[in-house]
Enzyme design. Sequence first.
Site, PDB file in Angstrom:
ATOM      1  N   LYS A 117       1.016  -1.270  -0.027  1.00 54.26           N
ATOM      2  CA  LYS A 117      -0.092  -0.045   0.048  1.00 54.26           C
ATOM      3  C   LYS A 117       0.915   1.161  -0.119  1.00 54.26           C
ATOM      4  CE  LYS A 117      -4.558  -1.527   1.551  1.00 54.26           C
ATOM      5  NZ  LYS A 117      -5.700  -1.481   2.381  1.00 54.26           N
ATOM      6  N   LYS A 199      -3.877 -10.466  -6.808  1.00 55.56           N
ATOM      7  CA  LYS A 199      -5.292 -10.651  -5.953  1.00 55.56           C
ATOM      8  C   LYS A 199      -6.544  -9.809  -6.705  1.00 55.56           C
ATOM      9  CE  LYS A 199      -6.024  -8.753  -2.198  1.00 55.56           C
ATOM     10  NZ  LYS A 199      -6.213  -8.256  -1.026  1.00 55.56           N
ATOM     11  N   LYS A 202     -10.714  -4.702  -4.413  1.00 55.83           N
ATOM     12  CA  LYS A 202     -11.678  -3.685  -4.630  1.00 55.83           C
ATOM     13  C   LYS A 202     -11.098  -2.335  -4.770  1.00 55.83           C
ATOM     14  CE  LYS A 202     -11.934  -3.706   0.542  1.00 55.83           C
ATOM     15  NZ  LYS A 202     -12.653  -4.365   1.391  1.00 55.83           N
TER      16      LYS A 202
HETATM   17  P1  TYM Z   1     -10.569  -6.363   3.489  1.00 57.21           P
HETATM   18  O1  TYM Z   1     -11.666  -5.521   3.621  1.00 57.21           O
HETATM   19  O2  TYM Z   1      -9.186  -6.097   2.347  1.00 57.21           O
HETATM   20  O3  TYM Z   1     -11.014  -7.836   2.993  1.00 57.21           O
HETATM   21  C1  TYM Z   1     -12.259  -8.424   3.739  1.00 57.21           C
HETATM   22  C2  TYM Z   1     -12.041  -9.864   3.701  1.00 57.21           C
HETATM   23  O4  TYM Z   1     -12.178 -10.278   2.144  1.00 57.21           O
HETATM   24  C3  TYM Z   1     -11.039 -11.085   2.389  1.00 57.21           C
HETATM   25  N1  TYM Z   1     -10.344 -11.146   0.650  1.00 57.21           N
HETATM   26  C4  TYM Z   1     -10.315 -11.950  -0.097  1.00 57.21           C
HETATM   27  N2  TYM Z   1     -10.321 -13.464   0.012  1.00 57.21           N
HETATM   28  C5  TYM Z   1      -9.977 -14.232  -0.876  1.00 57.21           C
HETATM   29  N3  TYM Z   1      -9.823 -13.640  -2.193  1.00 57.21           N
HETATM   30  C6  TYM Z   1      -9.598 -12.418  -2.183  1.00 57.21           C
HETATM   31  N4  TYM Z   1      -9.227 -11.834  -3.731  1.00 57.21           N
HETATM   32  C7  TYM Z   1     -10.038 -11.394  -1.110  1.00 57.21           C
HETATM   33  N5  TYM Z   1     -10.060 -10.217  -0.913  1.00 57.21           N
HETATM   34  C8  TYM Z   1     -10.375 -10.008   0.164  1.00 57.21           C
HETATM   35  C9  TYM Z   1      -9.912 -10.915   3.282  1.00 57.21           C
HETATM   36  O5  TYM Z   1      -8.790 -11.748   3.432  1.00 57.21           O
HETATM   37  C10 TYM Z   1     -10.602 -10.387   4.544  1.00 57.21           C
HETATM   38  O6  TYM Z   1     -10.870 -11.364   4.995  1.00 57.21           O
HETATM   39  N6  TYM Z   1      -7.824  -5.507   7.527  1.00 57.21           N
HETATM   40  C11 TYM Z   1      -8.710  -6.253   7.130  1.00 57.21           C
HETATM   41  C12 TYM Z   1     -10.008  -5.792   7.851  1.00 57.21           C
HETATM   42  C13 TYM Z   1     -10.209  -5.956   9.160  1.00 57.21           C
HETATM   43  C14 TYM Z   1     -10.175  -7.051  10.017  1.00 57.21           C
HETATM   44  C15 TYM Z   1     -10.187  -6.764  11.396  1.00 57.21           C
HETATM   45  C16 TYM Z   1     -10.330  -8.720   9.529  1.00 57.21           C
HETATM   46  C17 TYM Z   1     -10.112  -4.839  10.055  1.00 57.21           C
HETATM   47  N7  TYM Z   1     -10.096  -5.359  11.383  1.00 57.21           N
HETATM   48  C18 TYM Z   1     -10.126  -7.803  12.430  1.00 57.21           C
HETATM   49  C19 TYM Z   1     -10.369  -9.415  10.681  1.00 57.21           C
HETATM   50  C20 TYM Z   1     -10.508  -8.779  11.968  1.00 57.21           C
HETATM   51  C21 TYM Z   1      -9.224  -5.795   5.479  1.00 57.21           C
HETATM   52  O7  TYM Z   1      -8.371  -4.965   5.163  1.00 57.21           O
HETATM   53  O8  TYM Z   1      -9.809  -6.642   4.869  1.00 57.21           O
END
Ligand code: TYM
Length: 335
Positions: A117, A199, A202
Site C-alpha cells: 500500500k 489478487k 476492490k
Molecule cells: P479487506 O477489507 O481487505 O477484505 C475483507 C475480507 O475479504 C478477504 N478477501 C479475499 N479473500 C479471498 N480472495 C480475495 N481476492 C480477497 N480479497 C479480500 C480478506 O482476506 C478479508 O478477510 N484488515 C482487514 C479488515 C479488518 C479485519 C479486522 C479483519 C479490520 N479489522 C479484524 C479481521 C479481523 C482488511 O483490510 O480486509
Amino acid sequence: MENETLKRRILSGIQPSGDLTLGSYLGAIRNWAALADEYDCFYMLADMHTITVRQEPAELRRRTLTQVAAYIACGLDPQKNTLFIQSHVPAHAQLGWVLDCYTMFGELSRMTQFKDKSAKNTDNVNAGLFTYPALMAADILLYQADLVPVGGDQKQHVEICRDIAARFNGIYGNVFKVPEPYIPKVGARIMSLSSPESKMSKSDKDQNGCVYMLEKPEDILRKFKKAVTDSEACVRYDQKEKPGVSNLMQIYSVCTNRDFDAIEAEFAGHGYGDFKAAVGEAVVELLRPIREETERLLADKAALQAIYRDGAERASRVAGRTLGKVYKKVGFIDR
Ligand code: TYM
C-alpha cells in the site's frame, strides 16, 4: 476471560473502502453465516481502517450503509450476530493506542500489506497505514475472539495480532485470548480475472478484473467472458502454469460445490468459451438473491440504523470490559 454465552467467539471485519467483491465474499463472508449457530459472532465494518487511504466522505457513508445491508443479505441474522460499525465503538481506538505501544517498528515494517500500500500511495504514506495492524489487533483482542475468519491475505495480520497478545500477556498475565485464523481451503485467494497473477481487489484500477457482489448480472457475465486464460484450451487445475483457468475453477468449485476432478470431467472436450460462460452463470446465480435482498434492506434506512445501533451497544459492553482490564494492568487510574 469473560464470555457471557460460553460459546466460542468470532470476530472479523471488512473495510468499506470499495464496493464488496466476489473475493471478500468467497474468502470471508461466505464462511461467516455458516458459523453463527456454533459461535458468538461479532462482525464489524472497519471504517476506521479505510481512512489510512484517502476516501470521499459521502461515498464512504454510502458504502458503509450498503455493507451493513449486504452482511444481513448474506445470511448474518442481526439477532444471532452482533453487526456493528467500528467507529461507533470508541474502545477500538483506545485499545489501538495502547497496543501501538506494545508493537515494534521492526515487525510493522515487515508487513507485506504495508509495503504494497505504501508503494501504491507514495504521496500519503501516513502513520495510520503503518500502525494499521495494531488497530486490527485491538479489533480482535477486545472481543477475546477464539477465531478470525479471513482470506489468505490477512493471515499475516492475524499472526502479528497473536504476537502482540502473547507479548502483552507475557508482561501482565492472562489478559487476552490468543486467536486463531480461519482460512478456507478453496477460495482463500481469488485472483483478478484480467491479471490472474494478482489478487482480486476492490481498489484495483482495472474494473474488468474485479467482480462486485452487487453488480448487474450482464456486467458479471461480460467480465467472465473476457477473463484471461491461456492457449492450451483444456480445463485442468494447474495453479502455476494455468493461473487464469485455475482461478476460474476455484470460483466454480465454491459456487457449485464440485471438486476439481468433477469440473475437469464436466468440461472435457469443451472450449474455454463454454467454461467461462458456465462460471459466470454460476456466480450470477450465487449473488442474485444477495443483491435483491440488499436492495430491499437498503430501502428501510431506519431499520438498518436500529440494527447497527443495537450492534454498537452490544459490542461496546464486551469491548469495554477488556479495555477496563487493560487500563488497569498498564497502570491507568480508574476514573
Ligand atoms: P479487506 O477489507 O481487505 O477484505 C475483507 C475480507 O475479504 C478477504 N478477501 C479475499 N479473500 C479471498 N480472495 C480475495 N481476492 C480477497 N480479497 C479480500 C480478506 O482476506 C478479508 O478477510 N484488515 C482487514 C479488515 C479488518 C479485519 C479486522 C479483519 C479490520 N479489522 C479484524 C479481521 C479481523 C482488511 O483490510 O480486509
